[in-house]
Design a protein around this motif. Structure first.
Motif, PDB file in Angstrom:
ATOM      1  N   GLY A  97     -47.600  33.718   2.009  1.00 35.20           N
ATOM      2  CA  GLY A  97     -48.317  32.940   3.002  1.00 35.20           C
ATOM      3  C   GLY A  97     -48.163  31.447   2.794  1.00 35.20           C
ATOM      4  N   PRO A  98     -48.682  30.654   3.716  1.00 35.81           N
ATOM      5  CA  PRO A  98     -48.559  29.200   3.589  1.00 35.81           C
ATOM      6  C   PRO A  98     -49.353  28.623   2.428  1.00 35.81           C
ATOM      7  CG  PRO A  98     -49.905  29.776   5.485  1.00 35.81           C
ATOM      8  CD  PRO A  98     -49.308  31.048   4.986  1.00 35.81           C
ATOM      9  N   TYR A  99     -50.423  29.308   2.023  1.00 35.88           N
ATOM     10  CA  TYR A  99     -51.288  28.765   0.974  1.00 35.88           C
ATOM     11  C   TYR A  99     -51.351  29.643  -0.273  1.00 35.88           C
ATOM     12  CZ  TYR A  99     -52.770  26.888   5.450  1.00 35.88           C
ATOM     13  OH  TYR A  99     -52.778  26.352   6.707  1.00 35.88           O
ATOM     14  N   GLY A 100     -50.825  30.868  -0.184  1.00 28.19           N
ATOM     15  CA  GLY A 100     -50.903  31.768  -1.330  1.00 28.19           C
ATOM     16  C   GLY A 100     -49.852  32.853  -1.269  1.00 28.19           C
ATOM     17  N   ASP A 101     -49.775  33.623  -2.346  1.00 29.67           N
ATOM     18  CA  ASP A 101     -48.745  34.662  -2.450  1.00 29.67           C
ATOM     19  C   ASP A 101     -49.208  35.954  -1.775  1.00 29.67           C
ATOM     20  OD1 ASP A 101     -50.509  35.895  -4.211  1.00 29.67           O
ATOM     21  OD2 ASP A 101     -49.488  35.155  -5.999  1.00 29.67           O
ATOM     22  N   HIS A 102     -48.426  37.002  -1.955  1.00 30.64           N
ATOM     23  CA  HIS A 102     -48.712  38.272  -1.287  1.00 30.64           C
ATOM     24  C   HIS A 102     -50.007  38.905  -1.791  1.00 30.64           C
ATOM     25  CE1 HIS A 102     -45.054  38.450   1.037  1.00 30.64           C
ATOM     26  NE2 HIS A 102     -44.308  38.261  -0.041  1.00 30.64           N
ATOM     27  N   THR A 103     -50.467  38.530  -2.966  1.00 32.34           N
ATOM     28  CA  THR A 103     -51.707  39.099  -3.515  1.00 32.34           C
ATOM     29  C   THR A 103     -52.935  38.373  -3.006  1.00 32.34           C
ATOM     30  OG1 THR A 103     -51.833  37.673  -5.489  1.00 32.34           O
ATOM     31  CG2 THR A 103     -50.417  39.618  -5.620  1.00 32.34           C
ATOM     32  N   GLY A 104     -52.733  37.244  -2.326  1.00 30.27           N
ATOM     33  CA  GLY A 104     -53.867  36.453  -1.850  1.00 30.27           C
ATOM     34  C   GLY A 104     -54.240  35.311  -2.766  1.00 30.27           C
ATOM     35  N   ALA A 105     -53.579  35.228  -3.940  1.00 29.14           N
ATOM     36  CA  ALA A 105     -53.863  34.140  -4.872  1.00 29.14           C
ATOM     37  C   ALA A 105     -53.240  32.839  -4.362  1.00 29.14           C
ATOM     38  CB  ALA A 105     -53.314  34.476  -6.258  1.00 29.14           C
ATOM     39  N   ASP A 106     -53.970  31.721  -4.511  1.00 26.18           N
ATOM     40  CA  ASP A 106     -53.450  30.424  -4.089  1.00 26.18           C
ATOM     41  C   ASP A 106     -52.192  30.075  -4.876  1.00 26.18           C
ATOM     42  OD1 ASP A 106     -55.552  30.126  -2.357  1.00 26.18           O
ATOM     43  OD2 ASP A 106     -56.674  28.738  -3.618  1.00 26.18           O
ATOM     44  N   TRP A 107     -51.246  29.413  -4.211  1.00 28.56           N
ATOM     45  CA  TRP A 107     -50.097  28.894  -4.943  1.00 28.56           C
ATOM     46  C   TRP A 107     -50.595  27.888  -5.976  1.00 28.56           C
ATOM     47  CZ3 TRP A 107     -46.144  31.807  -4.354  1.00 28.56           C
ATOM     48  CH2 TRP A 107     -45.768  32.340  -3.119  1.00 28.56           C
TER      49      TRP A 107
END
Length: 493
Positions: A97-107
């Motif tokens: 995603g634009p703000y995090g990875d596939h697990t939902g964790a923020d970059w």
């Protein structure tokens, strides 16, 4: 009027929520009003893939704070909006995603990524790049762009700045070590500037340094000046209230049009409302629910997070499902506890509940066109779009009396229902479009649902409410005029 529109999302290139809808729709509306607009977006990998279909042109290659940057030009698909894409490896060379990875964790490097994005916006805004466009207004959106007004404040020759809050709950908050690593001015580490309860906030930077602040509804502009909704920034927002304006978002009335929507089986208008029922029956069949035109069908589409009041829905609707009095179709993704809660409800009531975990644009349109009642009991809601979509599609919304929900839904209250039932109120005297409840509790939501169901049992009344809802104008025209007026005031100043 030249406007640089700086945003981290813009539909259809990238969208995670309402910000993406606004990022795609408002620049188009401004362009139609005669403004010269350049939309500045991060060149996420997904964006680059979609932009290739519209055509990509490399404008510039340069270095910014030691990082190699490419600036690409394309057009926002389906529009004439010139779009510039800021290409750094931290954006374009990643899946997720634009703000995090596939697990939902923020970059881990979000602060750095959006710092570089903000620096490029600064360079464009101050004519430091070889471009044929220098903005008079730089309009920034949410925490990802909050540093832009702060960076521009250091220039004597700069455009006027507008910062729009789409959701104050997302502050872009990082620690002092991150602040120091970005080499921001040391005097910005101050409680009247970027420092925020021992950390620093990108969003606060926008609130402190922008010439004007807007948010996405008049009620939310008032609410965020209070401790209940202010997220610790209510003092600053109260201090800046003379520069704070609430403007209701519009919706894309071409994309969201039941008369031409390619995502729904049966198209319809106010004049052909009877055709709407075909969408309900088709959705029941597709989602493997008993096909029954008489049973009330509830819909929910949204992020499965605490803000959206999912816990209220889970508690309030269960007795109705147990009694066989309704069906529920829900679409969304988010916190695991709410995903599991909806899936557990589906397992308990397989003949009444259909849940889709994930986001589907086609299905979200279909739910709006099929459900009788749309649930949106958000604990807070800066503006909200789904309650406007649902009214346009003749699905009557049930909403909590907050923010943009209270500004866009006209409440049909219990005394009116009583008056209608005893014959002292006729449908010709009704201009309401939905149902609101004030207390953020499952009990209050349940009472509101029962009021809506009582109306549903009165076909003439229900149709009148539907037609009222579908008649409302939620286009970008009025909101766009509000922004144009604000821009003109800034340029005069």
């Amino acid at each position: 009027m030249k406007i640089l529109f700086v945003c981290s999302e813009a539909y259809p290139l990238i969208k995670t929520g309402g910000l993406g809808d606004v990022g795609g729709a408002l620049p188009r509306a401004l362009l139609k009003r005669g403004a010269q607009v350049r939309l500045l977006l991060p060149a996420y990998g997904a964006v680059m893939s979609k932009a290739k279909d519209a055509g990509l042109k490399l404008l510039l290659e340069f270095e910014c704070d030691g990082a190699p940057v490419k600036l690409w030009q394309t057009r926002l698909p389906g529009s004439r909006v010139v779009t510039w894409l800021v290409d750094i490896a931290e954006f374009s060379a990643r899946d997720g995603g634009p703000y995090g990875d596939h697990t939902g964790a923020d970059w881990h490097d979000n602060a750095w990524r959006f710092y570089l994005f903000s620096r490029v916006a600064e360079l464009i805004s101050t004519a430091q790049l070889s471009l044929d466009f220098t903005p008079e207004i730089t309009h920034c959106h949410d925490w990802q762009t909050g540093l832009v007004p702060a960076l521009l404040s250091r220039h004597t020759k700069r455009p006027a700045t507008v910062f729009t809050i789409h959701n104050l709950a997302y502050g872009g908050i990082f620690n002092y070590e991150t602040f120091a690593s970005l080499r921001l001015p040391e005097d910005w580490w101050h409680h009247e500037k970027l420092e925020f309860w021992g950390n620093f906030s990108y969003l606060k930077a926008g609130l402190v340094y922008a010439d004007k602040i807007t948010t996405v509804s008049p009620s939310y502009a008032e609410e965020i000046q209070t401790p209940e909704f202010g997220q610790g920034l209510e003092g600053l927002l109260s201090h800046r209230k003379a520069d704070l304006l609430g403007l209701i978002n519009g919706i894309d009335t071409q994309t969201w049009n039941p008369g031409s929507d390619a995502f729904i089986p049966s198209k319809y208008t106010r004049r052909s409302l009877k055709r709407r029922m075909a969408n309900k029956l088709a959705l029941q069949q597709e989602r493997k629910l008993p096909v029954n035109e008489n049973i009330p069908l509830f819909g929910f589409v949204g992020r499965l997070v605490e803000q959206k009041g999912v816990s209220l829905i889970l508690e309030a609707i269960k007795p109705l499902l147990a009694a066989g009095e309704c069906q529920l179709v829900a679409v969304g993704t988010g916190q695991r506890e709410y995903e599991q809660g909806l899936l557990a409800l589906q397992e308990e009531f397989p003949d009444a509940v259909a849940v889709t975990i994930g986001y589907s644009e086609p299905l979200s349109h279909w739910v709006e066109a099929a459900c009788d009642i749309f649930l949106m009991p958000s604990l807070f809601e800066p503006c909200g779009l789904n309650q406007m979509y649902s009214q346009r599609y003749g699905a009557l919304p049930i909403c909590h009396y907050v923010g943009g929900l209270r500004d866009t839904v006209v409440n049909f209250c219990q005394p009116q229902l009583d008056a209608y039932l005893n014959g002292s109120l006729s449908v010709s005297d009704i201009d309401e479009t939905g149902f609101l409840f004030r207390e953020p509790s499952a009990e209050a939501l349940a009472q509101c649902i029962h009021r809506a169901l009582a109306c549903y049992q009165q076909p003439e009344l229900w149709q009148a409410l539907q037609l009222n809802a579908m008649h409302k104008d939620f286009s970008w025209q009025q909101c766009c005029e509000g922004y144009m007026e604000l821009y003109r005031e800034l340029l005069e100043e």
